[in-house]
Design an enzyme around this catalytic site. Structure first.
Site, PDB file in Angstrom:
ATOM      1  N   HIS A 105      54.643  22.710  58.845  1.00  0.00           N
ATOM      2  CA  HIS A 105      54.091  22.156  57.912  1.00  0.00           C
ATOM      3  C   HIS A 105      53.047  22.418  57.713  1.00  0.00           C
ATOM      4  O   HIS A 105      52.589  22.637  58.861  1.00  0.00           O
ATOM      5  CB  HIS A 105      54.165  20.433  58.595  1.00  0.00           C
ATOM      6  CG  HIS A 105      55.506  19.667  59.485  1.00  0.00           C
ATOM      7  ND1 HIS A 105      56.297  19.036  58.454  1.00  0.00           N
ATOM      8  CD2 HIS A 105      56.515  19.942  60.525  1.00  0.00           C
ATOM      9  CE1 HIS A 105      57.491  18.481  59.245  1.00  0.00           C
ATOM     10  NE2 HIS A 105      57.405  19.031  60.024  1.00  0.00           N
TER      11      HIS A 105
ATOM     12  N   TYR B 193      66.213  22.236  65.024  1.00  0.00           N
ATOM     13  CA  TYR B 193      66.258  20.779  65.662  1.00  0.00           C
ATOM     14  C   TYR B 193      66.815  19.977  65.687  1.00  0.00           C
ATOM     15  O   TYR B 193      67.332  19.875  64.318  1.00  0.00           O
ATOM     16  CB  TYR B 193      64.769  20.306  66.532  1.00  0.00           C
ATOM     17  CG  TYR B 193      64.004  19.788  65.376  1.00  0.00           C
ATOM     18  CD1 TYR B 193      64.443  18.442  65.137  1.00  0.00           C
ATOM     19  CD2 TYR B 193      63.189  20.613  65.192  1.00  0.00           C
ATOM     20  CE1 TYR B 193      63.547  17.711  63.712  1.00  0.00           C
ATOM     21  CE2 TYR B 193      62.908  19.965  63.807  1.00  0.00           C
ATOM     22  CZ  TYR B 193      62.487  18.952  63.524  1.00  0.00           C
ATOM     23  OH  TYR B 193      61.261  18.450  62.020  1.00  0.00           O
TER      24      TYR B 193
ATOM     25  N   HIS C  24      60.493  25.127  61.284  1.00  0.00           N
ATOM     26  CA  HIS C  24      59.758  24.892  59.845  1.00  0.00           C
ATOM     27  C   HIS C  24      58.308  25.131  60.207  1.00  0.00           C
ATOM     28  O   HIS C  24      58.261  24.250  61.324  1.00  0.00           O
ATOM     29  CB  HIS C  24      59.935  24.064  58.878  1.00  0.00           C
ATOM     30  CG  HIS C  24      60.091  22.789  59.842  1.00  0.00           C
ATOM     31  ND1 HIS C  24      60.925  22.634  60.335  1.00  0.00           N
ATOM     32  CD2 HIS C  24      59.837  21.613  59.903  1.00  0.00           C
ATOM     33  CE1 HIS C  24      60.912  21.730  60.901  1.00  0.00           C
ATOM     34  NE2 HIS C  24      60.225  21.062  60.717  1.00  0.00           N
TER      35      HIS C  24
ATOM     36  N   ARG D  44      67.342  20.833  61.704  1.00  0.00           N
ATOM     37  CA  ARG D  44      66.695  20.935  60.721  1.00  0.00           C
ATOM     38  C   ARG D  44      66.917  22.749  61.142  1.00  0.00           C
ATOM     39  O   ARG D  44      66.048  23.089  61.583  1.00  0.00           O
ATOM     40  CB  ARG D  44      65.350  20.191  61.371  1.00  0.00           C
ATOM     41  CG  ARG D  44      65.493  19.585  60.765  1.00  0.00           C
ATOM     42  CD  ARG D  44      64.852  18.235  59.447  1.00  0.00           C
ATOM     43  NE  ARG D  44      64.496  19.471  58.222  1.00  0.00           N
ATOM     44  CZ  ARG D  44      63.441  19.538  57.990  1.00  0.00           C
ATOM     45  NH1 ARG D  44      62.670  19.087  57.700  1.00  0.00           N
ATOM     46  NH2 ARG D  44      62.790  20.225  56.436  1.00  0.00           N
TER      47      ARG D  44
END
Lengths: 228, 182
Positions: A154, A139, A152, A149
């Site tokens: 978290h 995004y 990913h 980014r």
């Protein structure tokens, strides 16, 4: 600048390319202190703190979420290779379009009513965990022009001791956006590989879900055997 | 020795995922004097940090390190996010002092970990719930030679309500709190 001898794999606090660090990074050196009895103990998560269903992020809605289904397996170990048992692992992530169901996410991408993007699991007696989800999308963000980014997930880990508490991000192999991501690039070169999952096809589900592996290592207080 | 997994920022999108119902009420198996630790978190320009994850871990009223939980939550652990004013509040018990392995004495304190967007690693520290003159033998107080720096870790008892301890945290710049590494 607050820099530590442990900086061989951890990022520094101040990394100007990641703009939010400029006003938030401590400027004074950290004070080194021996671990207290609180640091070598830690919170105990009751068994039913976590429901088995919370390890599968794809079953919260009325039907399956959009996106590439994946199984993520891994182990949580300490620096000596010992399993970190019965410890809480929390995950959260964007949906396949790169959108979080969060009020401050202004990315113009669709929410998925069948995907909340949060889960948690306790490691087993061998330190293993298994999560079922969809691959998150990349995004855009406002840090720099044309910034995106990389995809990913978290991770938040409690380990078995307060001193092991860690929040990190897992990335995907071969992602060209890693090269332009200041959050990933803030990690010294020796540590970057440790944030990238490996394809692990056999832990996937044939014809259904792609398998990935992501092992994590938690440190204890430096030079102090923690015995946990 | 295996290399530890590097830290990364918690980012801005955590609240719904990581917050607990009643995470601002710290549970213990026994009784104790209920207190509230509250304050605001600021950045280096003095602006409130409205998206921090603020976690606490502490001994019980008798100075015992908690273990176990009430079935739904672990004892001794608090977890909140700061609000739009950078404010946090944790309702807990007044921790007792406790001894370390070398029989050193730890003053009444709460261990604090703060995660936020812009913090590539968490900051950790210990906030003291006792005045300066009462913490001089504490191992962390002894490690901080400058009394002005040490004062950044002392919560002030509210003169109007003795159950309230106020502690503001500045991450950077003037009045920057002391952060620790183990």
């Amino acid at each position: 600048m607050a820099e530590t001898p442990a900086a061989d794999v951890h990022p520094p606090y101040l990394y100007p390319d990641y703009k939010s660090t400029r006003l938030r990074a401590p400027a004074q050196p950290l004070v080194r202190v021996a671990p207290s009895p609180l640091d070598t103990a830690g919170p105990t998560f009751p068994k039913h703190f976590v429901k088995d269903s919370e390890a599968d992020l794809t079953t919260w809605g009325k039907s399956a979420p959009l996106g590439e289904k994946m199984v993520l397996v891994g182990r949580v170990l300490d620096e000596d290779g010992r399993p970190v048992r019965r410890s809480l692992v929390e995950v959260w992530q964007a949906n396949a379009s790169g959108k979080y169901p969060h009020p401050v996410d202004d990315h113009e991408a669709p929410l998925d009513p069948n995907f909340l993007g949060k889960g948690q699991v306790l490691t087993d007696d061998k330190g293993r965990y298994r999560i079922v989800t969809v691959k998150p999308g990349a995004y855009p963000w406002q840090n720099h022009a044309f910034g995106w980014r990389p995809a990913h997930i978290h991770f938040s880990l409690f380990g078995n001791a307060y001193a092991q508490r860690l929040i990190t991000q897992m990335f995907f192999p071969g992602d060209p956006l890693l090269a332009i991501d200041p959050i990933f690039q803030s990690v010294p070169e020796a540590g970057r590989r440790l944030l990238i999952a490996d394809l692990d096809l056999e832990h996937g589900v044939e014809g259904v879900a792609l398998g990935y592996r992501f092992d994590m290592v938690l440190r204890g207080p430096r030079a102090t055997p923690m015995g946990v | 020795m295996a290399k530890p997994t590097p830290s990364q920022t918690v980012g801005p999108f955590f609240a719904r995922e990581l917050l607990w119902g009643d995470g601002d009420k710290v549970l213990f198996p026994g009784q104790g004097d209920r207190i509230t630790l509250t304050g605001r978190v600021f950045d280096g320009a003095g602006a409130p940090i409205f998206d921090a994850l603020f976690e606490t871990w502490q001994a019980d009223a008798a100075g015992k390190i908690p273990s176990g939980g009430d079935g739904a939550r672990p004892y001794g652990y608090g977890r909140v996010s700061t609000d739009t004013d950078g404010r946090y509040a944790i309702e807990t018990v007044m921790p007792g002092s406790f001894r370390g392995p070398g029989s050193e004495t730890y003053a009444p304190q709460i261990s604090v970990t703060i995660f936020a967007r812009g913090l590539l690693k968490a900051v950790q520290t210990r906030v003291f719930l006792a005045p300066l003159e009462a913490i001089k033998d504490d191992p962390l107080a002894r490690a901080i030679s400058d009394p002005d720096r040490l004062r950044t870790l002392i919560a002030a008892r509210d003169p109007g309500d003795p159950k309230i301890y106020r502690w503001d945290v500045r991450l950077r710049g003037a009045g920057e709190a002391v952060f620790i590494e183990l």
